[in-house]
Design a protein around this motif. Structure first.
Motif, PDB file in Angstrom:
ATOM      1  N   GLN A 113       0.825  -1.207   0.000  1.00 31.92           N
ATOM      2  CA  GLN A 113       0.000   0.000   0.000  1.00 31.92           C
ATOM      3  C   GLN A 113       0.863   1.262   0.000  1.00 31.92           C
ATOM      4  OE1 GLN A 113      -3.086   0.076   2.970  1.00 31.92           O
ATOM      5  NE2 GLN A 113      -3.556   2.205   2.596  1.00 31.92           N
ATOM      6  N   GLU A 114       1.918   1.281   0.799  1.00 31.13           N
ATOM      7  CA  GLU A 114       2.785   2.459   0.865  1.00 31.13           C
ATOM      8  C   GLU A 114       3.464   2.720  -0.483  1.00 31.13           C
ATOM      9  OE1 GLU A 114       2.912  -0.055   3.094  1.00 31.13           O
ATOM     10  OE2 GLU A 114       1.986   0.923   4.821  1.00 31.13           O
ATOM     11  N   ASP A 115       3.817   1.638  -1.214  1.00 31.33           N
ATOM     12  CA  ASP A 115       4.419   1.791  -2.533  1.00 31.33           C
ATOM     13  C   ASP A 115       3.440   2.451  -3.500  1.00 31.33           C
ATOM     14  OD1 ASP A 115       6.701   0.337  -1.630  1.00 31.33           O
ATOM     15  OD2 ASP A 115       5.693  -1.552  -2.113  1.00 31.33           O
ATOM     16  N   VAL A 116       2.201   1.998  -3.458  1.00 28.35           N
ATOM     17  CA  VAL A 116       1.166   2.541  -4.343  1.00 28.35           C
ATOM     18  C   VAL A 116       0.915   4.010  -4.007  1.00 28.35           C
ATOM     19  CG1 VAL A 116      -1.274   2.374  -5.008  1.00 28.35           C
ATOM     20  CG2 VAL A 116       0.113   0.291  -4.761  1.00 28.35           C
ATOM     21  N   VAL A 117       0.827   4.323  -2.718  1.00 28.41           N
ATOM     22  CA  VAL A 117       0.612   5.709  -2.299  1.00 28.41           C
ATOM     23  C   VAL A 117       1.757   6.583  -2.806  1.00 28.41           C
ATOM     24  CG1 VAL A 117       0.532   7.251  -0.284  1.00 28.41           C
ATOM     25  CG2 VAL A 117      -0.820   5.155  -0.302  1.00 28.41           C
ATOM     26  N   ALA A 118       2.993   6.101  -2.680  1.00 33.31           N
ATOM     27  CA  ALA A 118       4.153   6.871  -3.142  1.00 33.31           C
ATOM     28  C   ALA A 118       4.104   7.092  -4.655  1.00 33.31           C
ATOM     29  CB  ALA A 118       5.448   6.164  -2.744  1.00 33.31           C
ATOM     30  N   LEU A 119       3.751   6.066  -5.408  1.00 38.22           N
ATOM     31  CA  LEU A 119       3.654   6.199  -6.863  1.00 38.22           C
ATOM     32  C   LEU A 119       2.564   7.194  -7.257  1.00 38.22           C
ATOM     33  CD1 LEU A 119       4.072   2.532  -8.153  1.00 38.22           C
ATOM     34  CD2 LEU A 119       5.555   4.477  -8.647  1.00 38.22           C
ATOM     35  N   VAL A 120       1.409   7.064  -6.642  1.00 39.72           N
ATOM     36  CA  VAL A 120       0.296   7.966  -6.964  1.00 39.72           C
ATOM     37  C   VAL A 120       0.661   9.401  -6.579  1.00 39.72           C
ATOM     38  CG1 VAL A 120      -2.101   8.556  -6.412  1.00 39.72           C
ATOM     39  CG2 VAL A 120      -1.478   6.183  -6.877  1.00 39.72           C
ATOM     40  N   ALA A 121       1.252   9.584  -5.403  1.00 37.16           N
ATOM     41  CA  ALA A 121       1.651  10.930  -4.974  1.00 37.16           C
ATOM     42  C   ALA A 121       2.666  11.525  -5.939  1.00 37.16           C
ATOM     43  CB  ALA A 121       2.218  10.884  -3.557  1.00 37.16           C
ATOM     44  N   SER A 122       3.613  10.719  -6.389  1.00 39.72           N
ATOM     45  CA  SER A 122       4.622  11.192  -7.329  1.00 39.72           C
ATOM     46  C   SER A 122       3.980  11.587  -8.659  1.00 39.72           C
ATOM     47  CB  SER A 122       5.673  10.099  -7.550  1.00 39.72           C
ATOM     48  OG  SER A 122       6.596  10.499  -8.527  1.00 39.72           O
ATOM     49  N   ALA A 123       3.073  10.763  -9.153  1.00 39.10           N
ATOM     50  CA  ALA A 123       2.393  11.059 -10.417  1.00 39.10           C
ATOM     51  C   ALA A 123       1.536  12.318 -10.284  1.00 39.10           C
ATOM     52  CB  ALA A 123       1.540   9.868 -10.849  1.00 39.10           C
ATOM     53  N   MET A 124       0.859  12.467  -9.156  1.00 37.93           N
ATOM     54  CA  MET A 124       0.031  13.654  -8.940  1.00 37.93           C
ATOM     55  C   MET A 124       0.902  14.903  -8.876  1.00 37.93           C
ATOM     56  SD  MET A 124      -2.885  12.253  -6.304  1.00 37.93           S
ATOM     57  CE  MET A 124      -3.073  13.857  -5.613  1.00 37.93           C
ATOM     58  N   LYS A 181       3.800  15.356 -10.226  1.00 32.82           N
ATOM     59  CA  LYS A 181       4.293  15.626 -11.578  1.00 32.82           C
ATOM     60  C   LYS A 181       3.203  16.289 -12.424  1.00 32.82           C
ATOM     61  CE  LYS A 181       6.488  13.380 -15.510  1.00 32.82           C
ATOM     62  NZ  LYS A 181       7.008  12.115 -16.040  1.00 32.82           N
ATOM     63  N   GLN A 182       1.983  15.811 -12.336  1.00 30.39           N
ATOM     64  CA  GLN A 182       0.875  16.329 -13.144  1.00 30.39           C
ATOM     65  C   GLN A 182       0.440  17.723 -12.709  1.00 30.39           C
ATOM     66  OE1 GLN A 182      -0.664  15.215 -15.902  1.00 30.39           O
ATOM     67  NE2 GLN A 182      -1.922  17.051 -15.887  1.00 30.39           N
ATOM     68  N   TYR A 183       0.285  17.919 -11.406  1.00 25.46           N
ATOM     69  CA  TYR A 183      -0.339  19.139 -10.914  1.00 25.46           C
ATOM     70  C   TYR A 183       0.628  20.244 -10.533  1.00 25.46           C
ATOM     71  CZ  TYR A 183      -4.680  16.583 -11.119  1.00 25.46           C
ATOM     72  OH  TYR A 183      -5.752  15.878 -11.568  1.00 25.46           O
ATOM     73  N   THR A 184       1.921  19.975 -10.526  1.00 27.34           N
ATOM     74  CA  THR A 184       2.872  21.036 -10.199  1.00 27.34           C
ATOM     75  C   THR A 184       3.861  21.277 -11.327  1.00 27.34           C
ATOM     76  OG1 THR A 184       4.387  19.512  -9.079  1.00 27.34           O
ATOM     77  CG2 THR A 184       2.737  20.623  -7.714  1.00 27.34           C
ATOM     78  N   ALA A 185       3.592  20.711 -12.473  1.00 26.73           N
ATOM     79  CA  ALA A 185       4.494  20.872 -13.616  1.00 26.73           C
ATOM     80  C   ALA A 185       4.718  22.351 -13.909  1.00 26.73           C
ATOM     81  CB  ALA A 185       3.934  20.165 -14.846  1.00 26.73           C
ATOM     82  N   GLY A 186       5.977  22.743 -13.928  1.00 24.88           N
ATOM     83  CA  GLY A 186       6.325  24.114 -14.251  1.00 24.88           C
ATOM     84  C   GLY A 186       6.127  25.114 -13.134  1.00 24.88           C
ATOM     85  N   THR A 187       5.744  24.666 -11.946  1.00 24.64           N
ATOM     86  CA  THR A 187       5.500  25.618 -10.863  1.00 24.64           C
ATOM     87  C   THR A 187       6.511  25.508  -9.746  1.00 24.64           C
ATOM     88  OG1 THR A 187       4.032  24.100  -9.691  1.00 24.64           O
ATOM     89  CG2 THR A 187       3.018  25.600 -11.293  1.00 24.64           C
ATOM     90  N   GLU A 188       7.498  24.667  -9.914  1.00 21.22           N
ATOM     91  CA  GLU A 188       8.463  24.533  -8.825  1.00 21.22           C
ATOM     92  C   GLU A 188       9.880  24.513  -9.373  1.00 21.22           C
ATOM     93  OE1 GLU A 188       8.489  19.728  -8.188  1.00 21.22           O
ATOM     94  OE2 GLU A 188       6.981  20.887  -7.161  1.00 21.22           O
ATOM     95  N   THR A 189      10.798  24.788  -8.507  1.00 25.99           N
ATOM     96  CA  THR A 189      12.201  24.780  -8.863  1.00 25.99           C
ATOM     97  C   THR A 189      12.774  23.412  -8.532  1.00 25.99           C
ATOM     98  OG1 THR A 189      12.307  27.110  -8.282  1.00 25.99           O
ATOM     99  CG2 THR A 189      14.396  25.947  -8.465  1.00 25.99           C
ATOM    100  N   ALA A 190      13.504  22.867  -9.459  1.00 26.03           N
ATOM    101  CA  ALA A 190      14.110  21.562  -9.231  1.00 26.03           C
ATOM    102  C   ALA A 190      15.314  21.688  -8.319  1.00 26.03           C
ATOM    103  CB  ALA A 190      14.517  20.941 -10.552  1.00 26.03           C
ATOM    104  N   VAL A 191      15.470  20.738  -7.450  1.00 27.00           N
ATOM    105  CA  VAL A 191      16.631  20.658  -6.580  1.00 27.00           C
ATOM    106  C   VAL A 191      17.351  19.388  -6.956  1.00 27.00           C
ATOM    107  CG1 VAL A 191      17.444  20.457  -4.215  1.00 27.00           C
ATOM    108  CG2 VAL A 191      15.467  21.880  -4.728  1.00 27.00           C
ATOM    109  N   THR A 192      18.617  19.498  -7.264  1.00 26.38           N
ATOM    110  CA  THR A 192      19.365  18.306  -7.645  1.00 26.38           C
ATOM    111  C   THR A 192      20.309  17.913  -6.519  1.00 26.38           C
ATOM    112  OG1 THR A 192      21.078  19.617  -8.719  1.00 26.38           O
ATOM    113  CG2 THR A 192      19.263  18.845 -10.095  1.00 26.38           C
TER     114      THR A 192
END
Length: 145
Positions: free
Chosen positions: A114-125, A127-138
């Motif tokens: 379940q935690e893996d699925v939550v992490a994947l969904v959170a990551s996809a969300m 990526k989808q909903y914050t595209a272009g609105t944040e600064t990348a940190v490397t």
């Protein structure tokens, strides 16, 4: 009158205050169309008996929902849903929901927890909903050597 049963599940290990969990679960029910305008929320006493939380905790959650314009107290009658957050494409009978359930089933069959699925969904969300609105940190990783 239709009776809708909403049962709050309080996770004491989550680190999220119980009143906030009630707010979040109520909003989720509003988004999914489980609760609609005119529905009565359970009384603070009922929530206390089922979820083992202090009635004041539920009242605090209901006040927050009232502040947001989602519910309204009616003296002597209870707390009622004032407006919904539901969108037709977000209901549990929408095709998108069916596809999501199928995907979650495939993920479980692939051995994800379940935690893996939550992490994947959170990551996809994210990526989808914050595209272009944040600064990348490397970061760089030392391989030692």
């Amino acid at each position: 009158m239709v009776v809708v049963i909403v049962e709050f599940r309080i996770n004491r290990r989550s680190g999220v205050p119980a009143f906030q969990q009630i707010v979040q679960q109520t909003k989720q029910a509003l988004r999914l169309g489980v609760l609609v305008p005119g529905d009565r929320l359970p009384t603070a006493k009922d929530v206390a008996e089922v979820s083992a939380v202090n009635p004041n905790t539920t009242l605090k959650a209901y006040r927050e929902l009232e502040r947001e314009g989602l519910v309204e107290p009616r003296p002597g009658q209870g707390t009622f849903v004032r407006r919904t957050l539901a969108r037709p494409s977000a209901s549990t009978d929408s095709p998108l929901y069916g596809q999501l359930v199928a995907w979650v089933s495939r993920a479980a069959e692939a051995g994800l927890e379940q935690e893996d699925v939550v992490a994947l969904v959170a990551s996809a969300m994210e990526k989808q909903y914050t595209a272009g609105t944040e600064t990348a940190v490397t970061t760089t990783r030392s391989t030692g050597g």
